[in-house]
Design a protein around this motif. Structure first.
Motif, PDB file in Angstrom:
ATOM      1  N   THR A  10     -82.892 -50.137  -9.451  1.00 47.76           N
ATOM      2  CA  THR A  10     -83.539 -50.642 -10.602  1.00 47.76           C
ATOM      3  C   THR A  10     -83.277 -52.440 -10.524  1.00 47.76           C
ATOM      4  O   THR A  10     -83.264 -52.522 -10.059  1.00 47.76           O
ATOM      5  CB  THR A  10     -82.281 -50.292 -11.417  1.00 47.76           C
ATOM      6  OG1 THR A  10     -81.435 -50.561 -11.247  1.00 47.76           O
ATOM      7  CG2 THR A  10     -82.459 -48.925 -11.413  1.00 47.76           C
ATOM      8  N   ARG A  11     -84.830 -52.596 -10.973  1.00 45.44           N
ATOM      9  CA  ARG A  11     -84.744 -54.467 -11.425  1.00 45.44           C
ATOM     10  C   ARG A  11     -83.097 -55.180 -12.004  1.00 45.44           C
ATOM     11  O   ARG A  11     -83.106 -56.277 -10.792  1.00 45.44           O
ATOM     12  CB  ARG A  11     -85.157 -54.733 -12.902  1.00 45.44           C
ATOM     13  CG  ARG A  11     -85.638 -56.055 -12.912  1.00 45.44           C
ATOM     14  CD  ARG A  11     -86.299 -56.060 -13.963  1.00 45.44           C
ATOM     15  NE  ARG A  11     -87.704 -55.991 -14.288  1.00 45.44           N
ATOM     16  CZ  ARG A  11     -88.206 -56.195 -13.419  1.00 45.44           C
ATOM     17  NH1 ARG A  11     -88.036 -57.946 -12.736  1.00 45.44           N
ATOM     18  NH2 ARG A  11     -89.692 -56.927 -13.123  1.00 45.44           N
ATOM     19  N   PHE A  12     -82.318 -53.920 -11.925  1.00 50.94           N
ATOM     20  CA  PHE A  12     -80.627 -54.715 -12.301  1.00 50.94           C
ATOM     21  C   PHE A  12     -80.180 -55.067 -10.912  1.00 50.94           C
ATOM     22  O   PHE A  12     -79.730 -56.338 -10.124  1.00 50.94           O
ATOM     23  CB  PHE A  12     -80.266 -53.680 -12.865  1.00 50.94           C
ATOM     24  CG  PHE A  12     -78.836 -53.889 -12.392  1.00 50.94           C
ATOM     25  CD1 PHE A  12     -77.883 -55.442 -13.414  1.00 50.94           C
ATOM     26  CD2 PHE A  12     -77.589 -53.953 -11.556  1.00 50.94           C
ATOM     27  CE1 PHE A  12     -75.856 -55.156 -13.664  1.00 50.94           C
ATOM     28  CE2 PHE A  12     -75.589 -54.305 -11.441  1.00 50.94           C
ATOM     29  CZ  PHE A  12     -75.776 -54.920 -12.802  1.00 50.94           C
ATOM     30  N   HIS A  13     -80.420 -54.354  -9.913  1.00 46.12           N
ATOM     31  CA  HIS A  13     -80.092 -54.807  -8.211  1.00 46.12           C
ATOM     32  C   HIS A  13     -80.926 -55.391  -7.928  1.00 46.12           C
ATOM     33  O   HIS A  13     -80.037 -56.281  -6.925  1.00 46.12           O
ATOM     34  CB  HIS A  13     -80.550 -53.045  -6.797  1.00 46.12           C
ATOM     35  CG  HIS A  13     -79.253 -52.026  -8.508  1.00 46.12           C
ATOM     36  ND1 HIS A  13     -80.302 -50.844  -8.675  1.00 46.12           N
ATOM     37  CD2 HIS A  13     -77.988 -51.623  -7.662  1.00 46.12           C
ATOM     38  CE1 HIS A  13     -78.943 -49.882  -9.265  1.00 46.12           C
ATOM     39  NE2 HIS A  13     -77.903 -49.587  -8.294  1.00 46.12           N
ATOM     40  N   PHE A  37     -90.128 -56.830  -9.738  1.00 50.83           N
ATOM     41  CA  PHE A  37     -90.285 -56.068  -8.893  1.00 50.83           C
ATOM     42  C   PHE A  37     -91.045 -54.920  -9.565  1.00 50.83           C
ATOM     43  O   PHE A  37     -90.687 -54.534 -10.701  1.00 50.83           O
ATOM     44  CB  PHE A  37     -88.182 -55.794  -9.524  1.00 50.83           C
ATOM     45  CG  PHE A  37     -88.019 -54.322  -8.330  1.00 50.83           C
ATOM     46  CD1 PHE A  37     -88.047 -54.000  -7.322  1.00 50.83           C
ATOM     47  CD2 PHE A  37     -87.919 -53.559  -9.692  1.00 50.83           C
ATOM     48  CE1 PHE A  37     -87.475 -52.949  -6.379  1.00 50.83           C
ATOM     49  CE2 PHE A  37     -87.184 -51.706  -8.613  1.00 50.83           C
ATOM     50  CZ  PHE A  37     -86.911 -51.602  -7.636  1.00 50.83           C
ATOM     51  N   LYS A  38     -91.947 -54.582  -8.664  1.00 52.28           N
ATOM     52  CA  LYS A  38     -92.703 -53.672  -9.305  1.00 52.28           C
ATOM     53  C   LYS A  38     -93.490 -52.966  -8.661  1.00 52.28           C
ATOM     54  O   LYS A  38     -93.702 -53.273  -7.337  1.00 52.28           O
ATOM     55  CB  LYS A  38     -93.956 -54.202 -10.324  1.00 52.28           C
ATOM     56  CG  LYS A  38     -94.335 -55.689 -10.021  1.00 52.28           C
ATOM     57  CD  LYS A  38     -95.716 -56.114 -10.945  1.00 52.28           C
ATOM     58  CE  LYS A  38     -96.194 -57.095  -9.899  1.00 52.28           C
ATOM     59  NZ  LYS A  38     -97.584 -56.805 -10.054  1.00 52.28           N
ATOM     60  N   MET A  39     -94.399 -51.584  -8.956  1.00 56.49           N
ATOM     61  CA  MET A  39     -95.418 -51.432  -8.121  1.00 56.49           C
ATOM     62  C   MET A  39     -96.449 -52.131  -7.670  1.00 56.49           C
ATOM     63  O   MET A  39     -97.166 -53.043  -8.963  1.00 56.49           O
ATOM     64  CB  MET A  39     -96.436 -50.013  -8.907  1.00 56.49           C
ATOM     65  CG  MET A  39     -95.221 -48.552  -9.054  1.00 56.49           C
ATOM     66  SD  MET A  39     -96.113 -47.435  -9.753  1.00 56.49           S
ATOM     67  CE  MET A  39     -97.197 -48.066 -10.659  1.00 56.49           C
ATOM     68  N   ILE A  61     -91.519 -57.455  -4.728  1.00 58.80           N
ATOM     69  CA  ILE A  61     -90.863 -57.031  -4.258  1.00 58.80           C
ATOM     70  C   ILE A  61     -91.407 -54.985  -4.739  1.00 58.80           C
ATOM     71  O   ILE A  61     -91.197 -55.118  -6.079  1.00 58.80           O
ATOM     72  CB  ILE A  61     -89.684 -56.705  -4.407  1.00 58.80           C
ATOM     73  CG1 ILE A  61     -88.191 -57.949  -4.306  1.00 58.80           C
ATOM     74  CG2 ILE A  61     -88.244 -55.558  -4.210  1.00 58.80           C
ATOM     75  CD1 ILE A  61     -87.796 -58.865  -3.017  1.00 58.80           C
ATOM     76  N   ASN A  62     -92.150 -54.754  -3.866  1.00 53.07           N
ATOM     77  CA  ASN A  62     -92.374 -52.955  -3.902  1.00 53.07           C
ATOM     78  C   ASN A  62     -91.726 -52.778  -4.045  1.00 53.07           C
ATOM     79  O   ASN A  62     -90.433 -52.152  -3.228  1.00 53.07           O
ATOM     80  CB  ASN A  62     -93.008 -53.095  -2.251  1.00 53.07           C
ATOM     81  CG  ASN A  62     -94.047 -52.778  -2.649  1.00 53.07           C
ATOM     82  OD1 ASN A  62     -94.075 -51.580  -4.091  1.00 53.07           O
ATOM     83  ND2 ASN A  62     -94.824 -51.630  -2.263  1.00 53.07           N
ATOM     84  N   SER A  63     -91.844 -52.031  -5.397  1.00 50.53           N
ATOM     85  CA  SER A  63     -90.817 -50.688  -6.087  1.00 50.53           C
ATOM     86  C   SER A  63     -91.105 -49.517  -5.095  1.00 50.53           C
ATOM     87  O   SER A  63     -89.707 -48.504  -5.189  1.00 50.53           O
ATOM     88  CB  SER A  63     -90.984 -51.071  -7.724  1.00 50.53           C
ATOM     89  OG  SER A  63     -92.413 -50.436  -7.730  1.00 50.53           O
TER      90      SER A  63
END
Length: 135
Positions: A10-13, A37-39, A61-63
């Protein structure tokens, strides 16, 4: 009701890994980059694990591309190294004149990320129960 799973990145990580980078490697020549952090969308390479945008100073960062915490830590650390140590003009020159695997800036980022990703996750597991899953 959907059963909640705890092995999803997740975004948290990603934010905790990013904070770890800030604490470990400090600030570059400019302000800290924004983190996305997303598609991927039309502005991001859908095949890339991540990217550092020198112009707008953000790390993408590619989710969709990460299956483990080590993988996402490796990508965040790699992109953070571009922010922290690498000059855009030199990077673009290298990118235009050599293969990705020959680019010393990519090799530098890869070496540090490979060395540090397990340590990062190990340290974060000590303080955050959300990091204690296998994938």
């Amino acid at each position: 009701m959907r059963k909640r799973t705890y092995n999803k990145i997740t975004r948290f990580h990603v934010e905790k890994i990013f904070q770890w980078c800030k604490n470990k490697y400090g600030r570059g020549r400019s302000r800290y980059p924004d983190l996305m952090f997303k598609m991927p969308d039309i502005t991001n390479n859908p095949l890339a694990l991540g990217e550092y945008d020198y112009e707008d100073n953000f790390i993408f960062i590619n989710s969709l591309k990460h299956k483990s915490l080590i993988e996402v830590a490796n990508t965040v650390i790699h992109e953070y190294m571009h922010y922290r140590f690498h000059d855009k003009k030199r990077y673009m020159n290298n990118d235009a004149n050599m293969k990705y695997t020959e680019n010393p800036m990519e090799n530098h980022a890869n070496a540090i990320a490979k060395r540090a990703s397990k340590k990062c996750i190990s340290e974060l597991k000590k303080y955050h129960s959300q990091f204690n899953f296998k994938k």
